[in-house]
Structures are given as C-alpha cells and as structure tokens.
Write a protein that holds these residues in place. Structure first.
Motif, PDB file in Angstrom:
ATOM      1  N   GLY A  53     -35.270  45.405 -20.434  1.00 25.91           N
ATOM      2  CA  GLY A  53     -35.067  44.731 -21.714  1.00 25.91           C
ATOM      3  C   GLY A  53     -34.924  43.230 -21.607  1.00 25.91           C
ATOM      4  N   GLY A  54     -34.964  42.691 -20.389  1.00 26.48           N
ATOM      5  CA  GLY A  54     -34.985  41.251 -20.192  1.00 26.48           C
ATOM      6  C   GLY A  54     -36.370  40.827 -19.739  1.00 26.48           C
ATOM      7  N   TYR A  55     -36.869  39.715 -20.271  1.00 25.80           N
ATOM      8  CA  TYR A  55     -38.251  39.296 -19.992  1.00 25.80           C
ATOM      9  C   TYR A  55     -38.307  37.789 -19.764  1.00 25.80           C
ATOM     10  N   LEU A  56     -39.294  37.359 -19.000  1.00 28.75           N
ATOM     11  CA  LEU A  56     -39.551  35.936 -18.808  1.00 28.75           C
ATOM     12  C   LEU A  56     -40.555  35.464 -19.849  1.00 28.75           C
ATOM     13  N   VAL A  57     -40.202  34.386 -20.549  1.00 30.84           N
ATOM     14  CA  VAL A  57     -41.075  33.810 -21.570  1.00 30.84           C
ATOM     15  C   VAL A  57     -41.115  32.301 -21.376  1.00 30.84           C
ATOM     16  N   VAL A  75     -32.067  49.457 -25.833  1.00 31.21           N
ATOM     17  CA  VAL A  75     -31.723  48.116 -25.359  1.00 31.21           C
ATOM     18  C   VAL A  75     -32.145  47.088 -26.402  1.00 31.21           C
ATOM     19  N   SER A  76     -31.232  46.177 -26.753  1.00 29.33           N
ATOM     20  CA  SER A  76     -31.549  45.132 -27.735  1.00 29.33           C
ATOM     21  C   SER A  76     -31.145  43.752 -27.253  1.00 29.33           C
ATOM     22  N   ASP A  77     -31.013  43.582 -25.933  1.00 33.30           N
ATOM     23  CA  ASP A  77     -30.557  42.295 -25.401  1.00 33.30           C
ATOM     24  C   ASP A  77     -31.549  41.173 -25.683  1.00 33.30           C
ATOM     25  N   PHE A  78     -32.834  41.479 -25.615  1.00 30.88           N
ATOM     26  CA  PHE A  78     -33.858  40.463 -25.861  1.00 30.88           C
ATOM     27  C   PHE A  78     -33.712  39.907 -27.276  1.00 30.88           C
ATOM     28  N   GLU A  79     -33.624  40.787 -28.247  1.00 27.67           N
ATOM     29  CA  GLU A  79     -33.510  40.367 -29.640  1.00 27.67           C
ATOM     30  C   GLU A  79     -32.174  39.678 -29.901  1.00 27.67           C
ATOM     31  N   ALA A  80     -31.114  40.109 -29.214  1.00 26.49           N
ATOM     32  CA  ALA A  80     -29.812  39.469 -29.386  1.00 26.49           C
ATOM     33  C   ALA A  80     -29.839  38.027 -28.890  1.00 26.49           C
ATOM     34  N   ASP A  81     -30.519  37.802 -27.766  1.00 26.01           N
ATOM     35  CA  ASP A  81     -30.645  36.431 -27.264  1.00 26.01           C
ATOM     36  C   ASP A  81     -31.453  35.572 -28.232  1.00 26.01           C
ATOM     37  N   LEU A  82     -32.505  36.145 -28.815  1.00 27.55           N
ATOM     38  CA  LEU A  82     -33.289  35.391 -29.795  1.00 27.55           C
ATOM     39  C   LEU A  82     -32.440  35.075 -31.030  1.00 27.55           C
ATOM     40  N   ALA A  83     -31.606  36.010 -31.428  1.00 30.17           N
ATOM     41  CA  ALA A  83     -30.744  35.779 -32.595  1.00 30.17           C
ATOM     42  C   ALA A  83     -29.831  34.588 -32.370  1.00 30.17           C
ATOM     43  N   GLN A  84     -29.376  34.395 -31.141  1.00 31.35           N
ATOM     44  CA  GLN A  84     -28.535  33.237 -30.848  1.00 31.35           C
ATOM     45  C   GLN A  84     -29.290  31.923 -31.032  1.00 31.35           C
ATOM     46  N   ARG A  85     -30.611  32.010 -31.025  1.00 30.19           N
ATOM     47  CA  ARG A  85     -31.451  30.845 -31.265  1.00 30.19           C
ATOM     48  C   ARG A  85     -31.925  30.780 -32.714  1.00 30.19           C
ATOM     49  N   GLY A  86     -31.373  31.653 -33.562  1.00 32.10           N
ATOM     50  CA  GLY A  86     -31.712  31.651 -34.976  1.00 32.10           C
ATOM     51  C   GLY A  86     -32.988  32.377 -35.325  1.00 32.10           C
ATOM     52  N   ILE A  87     -33.503  33.188 -34.398  1.00 28.08           N
ATOM     53  CA  ILE A  87     -34.750  33.917 -34.619  1.00 28.08           C
ATOM     54  C   ILE A  87     -34.431  35.322 -35.108  1.00 28.08           C
ATOM     55  N   ARG A  88     -34.993  35.691 -36.236  1.00 24.31           N
ATOM     56  CA  ARG A  88     -34.788  37.011 -36.808  1.00 24.31           C
ATOM     57  C   ARG A  88     -35.702  38.013 -36.125  1.00 24.31           C
ATOM     58  N   SER A  89     -35.204  39.227 -35.898  1.00 25.08           N
ATOM     59  CA  SER A  89     -35.997  40.260 -35.237  1.00 25.08           C
ATOM     60  C   SER A  89     -36.190  41.470 -36.138  1.00 25.08           C
ATOM     61  N   THR A 238     -49.369  31.020  -7.650  1.00 18.99           N
ATOM     62  CA  THR A 238     -49.680  31.430  -6.276  1.00 18.99           C
ATOM     63  C   THR A 238     -48.508  32.091  -5.565  1.00 18.99           C
ATOM     64  N   SER A 239     -47.398  32.309  -6.281  1.00 18.29           N
ATOM     65  CA  SER A 239     -46.230  32.884  -5.623  1.00 18.29           C
ATOM     66  C   SER A 239     -45.496  33.826  -6.573  1.00 18.29           C
ATOM     67  N   PHE A 240     -45.162  34.999  -6.082  1.00 20.96           N
ATOM     68  CA  PHE A 240     -44.348  35.981  -6.794  1.00 20.96           C
ATOM     69  C   PHE A 240     -43.390  36.614  -5.800  1.00 20.96           C
ATOM     70  N   PRO A 241     -42.235  37.089  -6.264  1.00 19.48           N
ATOM     71  CA  PRO A 241     -41.740  37.117  -7.637  1.00 19.48           C
ATOM     72  C   PRO A 241     -41.196  35.768  -8.090  1.00 19.48           C
ATOM     73  N   HIS A 242     -41.027  35.616  -9.380  1.00 23.90           N
ATOM     74  CA  HIS A 242     -40.374  34.442  -9.943  1.00 23.90           C
ATOM     75  C   HIS A 242     -38.874  34.553  -9.670  1.00 23.90           C
ATOM     76  N   PRO A 243     -38.188  33.434  -9.448  1.00 22.77           N
ATOM     77  CA  PRO A 243     -36.742  33.498  -9.170  1.00 22.77           C
ATOM     78  C   PRO A 243     -35.929  34.211 -10.248  1.00 22.77           C
ATOM     79  N   LEU A 244     -36.430  34.261 -11.477  1.00 24.31           N
ATOM     80  CA  LEU A 244     -35.685  34.898 -12.558  1.00 24.31           C
ATOM     81  C   LEU A 244     -36.044  36.371 -12.752  1.00 24.31           C
ATOM     82  N   ASP A 245     -36.979  36.882 -11.973  1.00 22.33           N
ATOM     83  CA  ASP A 245     -37.322  38.296 -12.083  1.00 22.33           C
ATOM     84  C   ASP A 245     -36.154  39.168 -11.631  1.00 22.33           C
ATOM     85  N   ARG A 246     -35.990  40.300 -12.299  1.00 21.07           N
ATOM     86  CA  ARG A 246     -34.958  41.265 -11.954  1.00 21.07           C
ATOM     87  C   ARG A 246     -35.547  42.672 -12.035  1.00 21.07           C
TER      88      ARG A 246
END
Length: 267
Positions: A53-57, A75-89, A238-246
């Motif tokens: 439910g967590g994604y890199l954007v 899981v609604s963590d992605f949408e909850a984080d967007l809501a903190q930025r004022g984005i409606r889901s 040219t390199s994976f994984p990204h440091p923020l990947d989980r």
C-alpha cells in the motif's frame, strides 16, 4: 532477437509447477522496451506506509486535487498520505465494506471497477464522470487483480491523460511466457506509453519470480507512470532497488528488479 519456435519451461512457483509456452521472443522484448523506467528529472518520494500500500511517485503532486483508487482492499495509507496534502480520494472495492481508515477526504463505494464486459463491473470512465467533473488533474492508483489490462484497453486516451501520475499494480506478468498473455500485456503497455513514461518499478514479493531460459519475470509488479509533459529529463534508470523501496510482504525477502527490466537490459 526474434524466435519463431515455441518455448516450454517448467518453473517452480511456490509449492506448484507451471508450464509456460510462448510463440516468440519479439513481443516479450517489445514489452521490456516499453516497460524500462527513465529518470524523469523529478525525485521520487514514498506515499503510504513501509509495506503493502506504499508506492514511489514523482514529487510532482502540487495542483493534483483528486485521486481515484480502485482496489483498496484493507490498506488506505496511500490515500491517507494524499489527504494530508489536501488531495481527495475516491476509493472503490467490491470485496470490502469500507476503507481501512476513516477520513473526511475519502469517498468510498463498494464497487468493482473493471472492463465493461465483466459481470457487475463499473468502467473507470463512468466512475470518474460521476464523481469528478472538475477539469483539475488527478492521480490514479489501481490494484484490481488482473482487471487492469481490460480497463486500460477500454479507457480513452483523453481520460488517461487527465491523470498526471498513475501507479498500477500489474498482475499475471508471467503470462509473458504465453502467446495470448503477451499480446494483451503488449497492447496495454503500448497504449500507456503513448502519453506516459515509466519512472519506477517495484516487484511485489507476494510470489516467486517465473524463470525461463535466463529470463526472470516477477508475476506481480508495481509500475509508476508520469505523463510526458511533466518530464524534466529522460535518462535510463541504471540501478535498482531505489532506496525508498520496501518489501510488500513482511518477513519475506524483497525481490530485486531483474536486470532485463531496466537500463539497456544487458547483464
């Protein structure tokens, strides 16, 4: 390099064994070319939790006012984080009664968003038209267990372009070892790449990769797309994984994106 002869391979997937056949390497190579991510010159940030439910954007959310999120599950963590930025889901899932979290900026419906030919399905176009006629930009986060291919194929380019960023979890990618699966996956990626660039890929460690003749394909992978007019650059990643990947599934090792899927595809 094109191959006219069929491939047959037994690959252990978890506790089972599957036999894959494909009619040629040319379509598979075309999909790999379409899927390889680029560095768009925009840093990636993680939205959502550290697990599933967590994604890199891309850090390019300013001005986005709405998120459409079919297939929310538990899981609604992605949408909850967007809501903190004022984005409606706007959330939809026919398999759950409500989202995992309550939020004033959530609009949930018990719906199956899928291709129009599917039983009891509501199209993405009808859902968006009913919920959001504002012309402001949106983000799409779609995890609908294989129905994503039909949705992509039937959704107009005009509607897809309204999404600045798209995060799509693709299922059944091991069907690239099958002639029918190849064609459907190729059509979907070819359509998306008309207006979007892939900027990140993360394999879901829910299942083991399929392997044939040295080619490794994780069956489920999360792809992040950025609309082409938002690019600040375009160089191969040219390199994976990204440091923020989980890892999606805790307690299991994460799957590193196989080399064929990024850069020039060479080992």
């Amino acid at each position: 390099m094109s191959r006219a002869t069929a491939w047959t391979k037994k690959a252990a997937l978890g506790a089972g064994v599957m036999v894959f056949r494909t009619g040629g390497r040319d379509v598979l190579d075309a999909v790999l070319d379409l899927a390889r991510p680029c560095d768009a010159g925009v840093p990636l940030i993680r939205i959502g939790g550290d697990g599933d439910g967590g994604y890199l954007v891309p850090d390019d959310l300013a001005g986005i006012r709405a998120c459409f999120s079919p297939g929310v599950s538990s899981v609604s963590d992605f949408e909850a984080d967007l809501a903190q930025r004022g984005i409606r889901s706007f959330l939809a899932d026919h398999a759950v009664e409500r989202p995992a979290l309550d939020n004033a900026l959530f609009d949930f419906e018990k719906l199956f968003i899928g291709p129009g030919a599917a039983q009891n399905a509501v199209s993405l176009a009808d859902w968006v038209d009913r919920k959001w006629r504002d012309d402001s930009e949106m983000i799409l986060q779609m995890d609908i267990e294989g129905s994503e291919y039909g949705v992509i194929c039937e959704t107009s380019r005009a509607l897809l372009r309204r999404f600045r960023i798209m995060v799509i979890e693709f299922h059944g990618l091991d069907r690239l070892f099958d002639p029918f699966g190849q064609q459907l996956i190729h059509i979907a990626f070819r359509k998306l790449r008309q207006d979007f660039e892939v900027v990140h890929i993360h394999p879901n460690n829910c299942c083991e990769p399929a392997v044939h003749d040295g080619m490794v394909i994780p069956p489920v992978m999360e792809f992040t797309f950025l609309r082409k007019d938002r690019l600040q650059g375009k160089t191969p990643v040219t390199s994976f994984p990204h440091p923020l990947d989980r890892a999606n599934v805790a307690g299991r090792p994460d799957i590193v994106l196989p080399r064929a899927w990024y850069g020039d595809g060479a080992d």
